[in-house]
Design a protein around this motif. Structure first.
Motif, PDB file in Angstrom:
ATOM      1  N   TYR A   1       1.037  -1.158   0.173  1.00  0.00           N
ATOM      2  CA  TYR A   1      -0.345   0.065  -0.326  1.00  0.00           C
ATOM      3  C   TYR A   1       1.179   1.434   0.187  1.00  0.00           C
ATOM      4  CZ  TYR A   1      -2.896  -3.692   1.916  1.00  0.00           C
ATOM      5  OH  TYR A   1      -3.751  -4.959   2.920  1.00  0.00           O
TER       6      TYR A   1
ATOM      7  N   LEU B   1      -5.780   6.252   1.064  1.00  0.00           N
ATOM      8  CA  LEU B   1      -4.846   5.269   0.395  1.00  0.00           C
ATOM      9  C   LEU B   1      -4.542   5.896  -0.593  1.00  0.00           C
ATOM     10  CD1 LEU B   1      -4.223   2.589  -0.091  1.00  0.00           C
ATOM     11  CD2 LEU B   1      -6.481   1.870  -0.156  1.00  0.00           C
TER      12      LEU B   1
ATOM     13  N   TYR C   1      -3.215   0.478  -4.030  1.00  0.00           N
ATOM     14  CA  TYR C   1      -3.127  -0.902  -3.173  1.00  0.00           C
ATOM     15  C   TYR C   1      -2.217  -1.966  -4.495  1.00  0.00           C
ATOM     16  CZ  TYR C   1      -7.185  -2.461  -3.941  1.00  0.00           C
ATOM     17  OH  TYR C   1      -8.614  -2.535  -4.746  1.00  0.00           O
TER      18      TYR C   1
ATOM     19  N   ILE D   1      -1.906  -6.252  -4.597  1.00  0.00           N
ATOM     20  CA  ILE D   1      -2.418  -7.759  -3.988  1.00  0.00           C
ATOM     21  C   ILE D   1      -1.127  -8.321  -5.101  1.00  0.00           C
ATOM     22  CG2 ILE D   1      -4.160  -7.448  -3.818  1.00  0.00           C
ATOM     23  CD1 ILE D   1      -5.308  -8.983  -6.027  1.00  0.00           C
TER      24      ILE D   1
ATOM     25  N   THR E   1      -5.376  -9.446   3.213  1.00  0.00           N
ATOM     26  CA  THR E   1      -6.234  -8.999   2.706  1.00  0.00           C
ATOM     27  C   THR E   1      -6.978  -8.487   4.289  1.00  0.00           C
ATOM     28  OG1 THR E   1      -6.524  -9.326   0.539  1.00  0.00           O
ATOM     29  CG2 THR E   1      -8.410  -7.850   1.778  1.00  0.00           C
ATOM     30  N   ASN E   2      -7.147  -6.777   4.403  1.00  0.00           N
ATOM     31  CA  ASN E   2      -8.209  -6.749   5.483  1.00  0.00           C
ATOM     32  C   ASN E   2      -6.782  -7.075   7.137  1.00  0.00           C
ATOM     33  OD1 ASN E   2      -9.367  -5.973   3.598  1.00  0.00           O
ATOM     34  ND2 ASN E   2     -11.324  -7.661   3.030  1.00  0.00           N
ATOM     35  N   THR E   3      -6.532  -7.603   6.964  1.00  0.00           N
ATOM     36  CA  THR E   3      -5.247  -7.994   8.238  1.00  0.00           C
ATOM     37  C   THR E   3      -4.215  -6.651   9.003  1.00  0.00           C
ATOM     38  OG1 THR E   3      -3.616  -8.857   6.764  1.00  0.00           O
ATOM     39  CG2 THR E   3      -5.289 -10.589   7.742  1.00  0.00           C
ATOM     40  N   GLU E   4      -3.758  -7.231  10.010  1.00  0.00           N
ATOM     41  CA  GLU E   4      -2.261  -6.185  10.567  1.00  0.00           C
ATOM     42  C   GLU E   4      -2.045  -5.381   9.261  1.00  0.00           C
ATOM     43  OE1 GLU E   4      -0.392  -7.725  13.665  1.00  0.00           O
ATOM     44  OE2 GLU E   4       1.084  -5.755  13.828  1.00  0.00           O
ATOM     45  N   ALA E   5      -1.791  -4.361   9.330  1.00  0.00           N
ATOM     46  CA  ALA E   5      -0.743  -3.195   8.200  1.00  0.00           C
ATOM     47  C   ALA E   5       0.622  -3.191   9.509  1.00  0.00           C
ATOM     48  CB  ALA E   5      -1.750  -2.643   7.600  1.00  0.00           C
TER      49      ALA E   5
ATOM     50  N   PHE F   1       4.335  -0.882   8.751  1.00  0.00           N
ATOM     51  CA  PHE F   1       4.644   0.041   8.348  1.00  0.00           C
ATOM     52  C   PHE F   1       5.611   0.789   8.131  1.00  0.00           C
ATOM     53  CE2 PHE F   1       0.400   3.097   7.095  1.00  0.00           C
ATOM     54  CZ  PHE F   1      -0.839   2.235   7.710  1.00  0.00           C
TER      55      PHE F   1
END
Lengths: 111, 112
Positions: free
Chosen positions: B34, B46, B49, B51, B97-101, B103
């Motif tokens: 991302y 955002l 992104y 995948i 997808t949609n889990t802890e990011a 940075f």
């Protein structure tokens, strides 16, 4: 547009007090996350709560989730000066492949 | 363990100049990647992104583009910077997808 909106935008408390921040979102979610950002730095993940969970704890952190109201709260107990930071909620959307962040709550803990 | 590297930390560029910000991830494979931008005192927006390699989704129309030439490399580019491109740019990765990011430390870009 932002999916999540935090409230309040800024919060100033004395060390030792509890801090509560709220997050409201617009669409149904799989999970909701809370992150912390120290000034000028990257974000650090604090906690993730799934849509089928109502409350979660991690150390001095307590997160609640009310999917009927589309809202979440983050409680920091016995705050410390080192907790001074901005806190963001982040949500996904059902079927989305991304996470979007709110505008954040800036917390100041006064020693 | 996994690490994410983002550079440079700060950058001052003249209007009309090109931009290339690089982000690399170590210790994992096929991460979701991302790019976010954060205006001063604001939340994160955002921008892109990805995948997978060469699979880029753009979230907002803008003067920027992103590329993923390798599995763990994500590049943010511009051919001609605008003043409005100034901001704090953050790269992040997640396992799914949609889990802890996780940075990077961010790049403070100032366009002058």
């Amino acid at each position: 547009s932002q999916q999540g909106e935090e409230d309040p935008q800024a919060l100033s408390i004395q060390e030792g007090e509890n801090a509560t921040m709220n997050c409201s979102y617009k669409t149904s979610i799989n999970n909701l996350q809370w992150y912390r950002q120290n000034s000028g730095r990257g974000l650090v993940h604090l906690i993730l709560i799934r849509s089928n969970e109502r409350e979660k704890h991690s150390g001095r952190l307590r997160v609640t989730l009310d999917t009927s109201k589309k809202s979440s709260s983050l409680l920091i107990t016995a705050s410390r000066a080192a907790d001074t930071a901005s806190y963001f909620c982040a949500t996904d959307g059902l079927g989305y492949q991304k996470v979007t962040f709110g505008t954040g709550t800036k917390l100041q803990v006064i020693p | 363990s996994q690490t994410i590297h983002q550079w440079p930390a700060t950058l001052v560029q003249p209007v009309g100049s090109p931009l290339s910000l690089e982000c690399t991830v170590e210790g994992t494979s096929n991460p979701n990647l991302y790019w976010y931008r954060q205006a001063a005192g604001r939340g994160l927006q955002l921008l892109f992104y990805s995948i997978g390699i060469d699979q880029i989704s753009s979230e907002v129309p803008q003067n920027l583009s992103a590329s993923r030439p390798q599995d763990r490399q994500f590049i943010l580019s511009s051919k001609k910077l605008l003043l409005s491109d100034s901001g704090f740019y953050l790269c992040a990765w997640s396992r799914e997808t949609n889990t802890e990011a996780f940075f990077g430390q961010g790049t403070r870009l100032t366009v002058v």
